[in-house]
Design a protein around this motif. Structure first.
Motif, PDB file in Angstrom:
ATOM      1  N   HIS A 223      55.049 -19.093 -91.069  1.00 50.48           N
ATOM      2  CA  HIS A 223      53.813 -19.289 -91.823  1.00 50.48           C
ATOM      3  C   HIS A 223      53.357 -17.985 -92.453  1.00 50.48           C
ATOM      4  O   HIS A 223      53.557 -16.918 -91.889  1.00 50.48           O
ATOM      5  CB  HIS A 223      52.719 -19.819 -90.899  1.00 50.48           C
ATOM      6  CG  HIS A 223      53.009 -21.202 -90.428  1.00 50.48           C
ATOM      7  ND1 HIS A 223      52.657 -22.320 -91.121  1.00 50.48           N
ATOM      8  CD2 HIS A 223      53.662 -21.631 -89.336  1.00 50.48           C
ATOM      9  CE1 HIS A 223      53.062 -23.392 -90.473  1.00 50.48           C
ATOM     10  NE2 HIS A 223      53.685 -23.003 -89.371  1.00 50.48           N
ATOM     11  N   ASP A 224      52.745 -18.111 -93.610  1.00 55.60           N
ATOM     12  CA  ASP A 224      52.157 -16.948 -94.254  1.00 55.60           C
ATOM     13  C   ASP A 224      51.060 -16.396 -93.343  1.00 55.60           C
ATOM     14  O   ASP A 224      50.333 -17.151 -92.705  1.00 55.60           O
ATOM     15  CB  ASP A 224      51.560 -17.382 -95.608  1.00 55.60           C
ATOM     16  CG  ASP A 224      51.265 -16.195 -96.483  1.00 55.60           C
ATOM     17  OD1 ASP A 224      52.060 -15.962 -97.410  1.00 55.60           O
ATOM     18  OD2 ASP A 224      50.260 -15.490 -96.215  1.00 55.60           O
ATOM     19  N   LEU A 225      50.963 -15.066 -93.294  1.00 54.63           N
ATOM     20  CA  LEU A 225      49.959 -14.450 -92.417  1.00 54.63           C
ATOM     21  C   LEU A 225      48.542 -14.866 -92.804  1.00 54.63           C
ATOM     22  O   LEU A 225      47.644 -14.904 -91.971  1.00 54.63           O
ATOM     23  CB  LEU A 225      50.085 -12.923 -92.477  1.00 54.63           C
ATOM     24  CG  LEU A 225      51.256 -12.329 -91.694  1.00 54.63           C
ATOM     25  CD1 LEU A 225      51.402 -10.854 -92.022  1.00 54.63           C
ATOM     26  CD2 LEU A 225      51.054 -12.528 -90.199  1.00 54.63           C
ATOM     27  N   ALA A 226      48.365 -15.178 -94.098  1.00 58.03           N
ATOM     28  CA  ALA A 226      47.027 -15.538 -94.578  1.00 58.03           C
ATOM     29  C   ALA A 226      46.775 -17.046 -94.522  1.00 58.03           C
ATOM     30  O   ALA A 226      45.712 -17.506 -94.925  1.00 58.03           O
ATOM     31  CB  ALA A 226      46.846 -15.041 -96.007  1.00 58.03           C
ATOM     32  N   ASP A 227      47.757 -17.803 -94.011  1.00 57.43           N
ATOM     33  CA  ASP A 227      47.617 -19.255 -93.915  1.00 57.43           C
ATOM     34  C   ASP A 227      46.380 -19.598 -93.073  1.00 57.43           C
ATOM     35  O   ASP A 227      46.309 -19.241 -91.901  1.00 57.43           O
ATOM     36  CB  ASP A 227      48.909 -19.800 -93.262  1.00 57.43           C
ATOM     37  CG  ASP A 227      48.897 -21.315 -93.181  1.00 57.43           C
ATOM     38  OD1 ASP A 227      47.803 -21.911 -93.350  1.00 57.43           O
ATOM     39  OD2 ASP A 227      49.970 -21.886 -92.925  1.00 57.43           O
ATOM     40  N   PRO A 228      45.379 -20.261 -93.685  1.00 57.55           N
ATOM     41  CA  PRO A 228      44.141 -20.556 -92.926  1.00 57.55           C
ATOM     42  C   PRO A 228      44.418 -21.370 -91.669  1.00 57.55           C
ATOM     43  O   PRO A 228      43.777 -21.148 -90.636  1.00 57.55           O
ATOM     44  CB  PRO A 228      43.301 -21.368 -93.922  1.00 57.55           C
ATOM     45  CG  PRO A 228      43.909 -21.114 -95.266  1.00 57.55           C
ATOM     46  CD  PRO A 228      45.356 -20.784 -95.049  1.00 57.55           C
ATOM     47  N   ALA A 229      45.389 -22.292 -91.756  1.00 60.86           N
ATOM     48  CA  ALA A 229      45.709 -23.120 -90.586  1.00 60.86           C
ATOM     49  C   ALA A 229      46.223 -22.246 -89.448  1.00 60.86           C
ATOM     50  O   ALA A 229      45.884 -22.451 -88.276  1.00 60.86           O
ATOM     51  CB  ALA A 229      46.750 -24.171 -90.964  1.00 60.86           C
TER      52      ALA A 229
END
Lengths: 245, 239
Positions: A223-229
């Motif tokens: 997952h992207d580090l900035a992924d809100p989830a």
């Protein structure tokens, strides 16, 4: 740097999966109550606080010496890859020799070209003849990654290999390892919920002598580090852990 | 120069004491007299030094090889280790001096007993230093051997021996300063050559300055050997 999960064509269901089941005892007392850990191809996390026994479980899975004792069965791979928090660099060997160390320990004739290719793959071409002391901590862990890849193991065991790195290097290493270990069975021991959620499709929590499944994060890994989830789930998981502590 | 301040001061004190007549010269010759003897008897001293040096060289090399071999054997075989360790430790309780007459009785007055004496002094520090170093290899490194299903031999070659190199180097530095002592003890008991023999002979003939000169040569030889070993170890083992 999201990359799709790749499963080896015939690995699922046909072969008895790697894993560990039974009880783990330490000095006659239960360290981990009866459990069954059956590993799927892809990344599995063992998440728990220090002293919960997660590293012990991993060592038993790898067939390594340890003080605890497994009452049960182990299905390990013929070849196992091992990465620890320490990069385990041998100071007298060159970077290239360090990459080939497991092969030399195993008595196999190491393929120098492959070792060079792997160093290039982890972004270290040109540093083959350096000594590990001339490398940064992040670079040394890259060499350790290349060394682990060199033995072409089916089962990869990671004992907090990224936890000693600075946050930026850690994220880069996580992505790199995820790419390089694609298609293999990987077990990651960590105390960092974000790391487990980011990389692993299966997460086991280890707490109070119990191994229990935790809900992974849906979606493509890593997952992207900035992924809100990712951020929200990490926070929720941390809360859960703090409450039960 | 600053490093030589204390030795120079001691030598000055020594000369001062002798000049003041604290001790007669046939008991304590002054440094100037000793230096003079070093020069006038240089041929004699050199001949005997070369004999002692030969004993030291043979004894040190053989002792070191035996020590390294024994440590490796003990590392490879837990049974050998278990049985040999107490014997080796106990052997250190025997003062080597008392063995010298026995060695002379068995091996005669030639080089052999001196070489064996040197071997006895060199062997133990090297064997135990190397073994301890190899046994102290961190578990984390040994994990890689377990993962690779490495044989004991490969584990030794790639992990344990390299890890023990600094300790081996330290042991060699100690052992090389013991080596001349071993040879000289051997020469004291029964010899017709060597610096130890020269010291006894000079003593018997009341040539105390020559005795001191021989002593100076032994000290110089020991320091030189230590320096040489240190250089080589730094270059080859970087330890």
């Amino acid at each position: 740097m999201a990359s799709p999960m790749i499963y080896p064509a015939n690995s699922v269901a046909e072969v008895d999966p790697y894993g560990l089941s039974g009880t783990i005892l330490l000095d006659g007392e239960t360290l981990i109550a009866p459990f069954t850990l059956s590993l799927q191809a892809g990344w599995t996390a063992l998440l728990g606080p220090s002293g919960s026994g997660k590293s012990t479980l991993l060592r038993l899975l790898g067939g390594l010496d340890c003080e605890a004792e497994l009452k049960g069965t182990r299905r390990g791979a013929e070849r196992i890859g091992w990465m620890a928090q320490s990069d385990l660099m041998q100071p007298r060997l060159s970077v290239l020799q360090n990459v080939m160390l497991i092969e030399m320990l195993a008595g196999r004739k190491p393929d120098r070209n492959r070792a060079r290719d792997l160093l290039a793959a982890v972004g270290l071409s040109g540093l083959e003849s350096r000594k590990p002391s001339a490398l940064s901590g992040g670079q040394r862990q890259r060499v350790a990654l290349a060394r682990t890849l060199m033995s072409d193991a089916e089962l990869i065991l990671l004992d907090e290999p990224f936890s000693a790195l600075d946050p930026a290097t850690r994220a880069t290493m996580q992505d790199l390892a995820f790419d390089q270990f694609a298609g293999r069975t990987v077990v990651l021991v960590t105390h960092d919920p974000a790391e487990a959620l980011r990389l692993c499709q299966t997460i086991w929590g280890l707490e109070d002598h119990q191994l229990q499944p935790l809900e992974p994060l849906a979606g493509t890994k890593p997952h992207d580090l900035a992924d809100p989830a990712l951020l929200a789930t990490t926070a929720r998981l941390l809360d859960d852990i703090r409450e039960s502590a | 120069m600053r490093k030589l301040m204390i030795p120079l001061a001691l030598i000055a004190l020594w000369q001062g004491g002798v000049s003041a007549g604290l001790q007669p010269a046939f008991i304590l010759p002054g440094p100037l007299e000793v230096a003079g003897t070093l020069w006038t008897d240089r041929a004699l001293l050199l001949t005997h030094s070369l004999i002692t040096l030969e004993e030291v060289a043979y004894g040190f090399v053989i002792g070191a090889l035996l020590g390294v071999g024994t440590a490796i054997l003990m590392m490879l075989s837990p049974i050998v280790r278990l049985n040999l360790r107490p014997v080796l430790n106990a052997s250190q309780a025997i003062p080597v001096f008392v063995l010298a007459p026995i060695l002379t009785l068995w091996f005669g007055y030639g080089l052999a007993p001196k070489i064996i004496m040197t071997i006895l002094l060199v062997f133990f520090p090297i064997a135990s230093g190397l073994l301890d170093g190899m046994l102290a290899t961190p578990q984390q490194s040994l994990d890689m051997a377990r993962i690779a299903k490495a044989s004991r031999w490969r584990e030794l070659i790639w992990l344990r021996f390299p890890h023990a190199l600094p300790q081996l180097a330290a042991s060699i530095r100690i052992a090389i300063t013991y080596a001349p002592t071993g040879a000289v003890i051997g020469e004291w008991i029964g010899a017709s050559k060597g610096l130890g023999y020269l010291m006894l002979m000079a003593n018997a003939r009341s040539r105390i300055a020559l005795m001191f000169a021989a002593l100076v040569v032994i000290v110089a030889m020991t320091l030189l050997l230590h320096r040489l070993a240190d250089r080589l170890l730094r270059r080859w083992l970087s330890a």
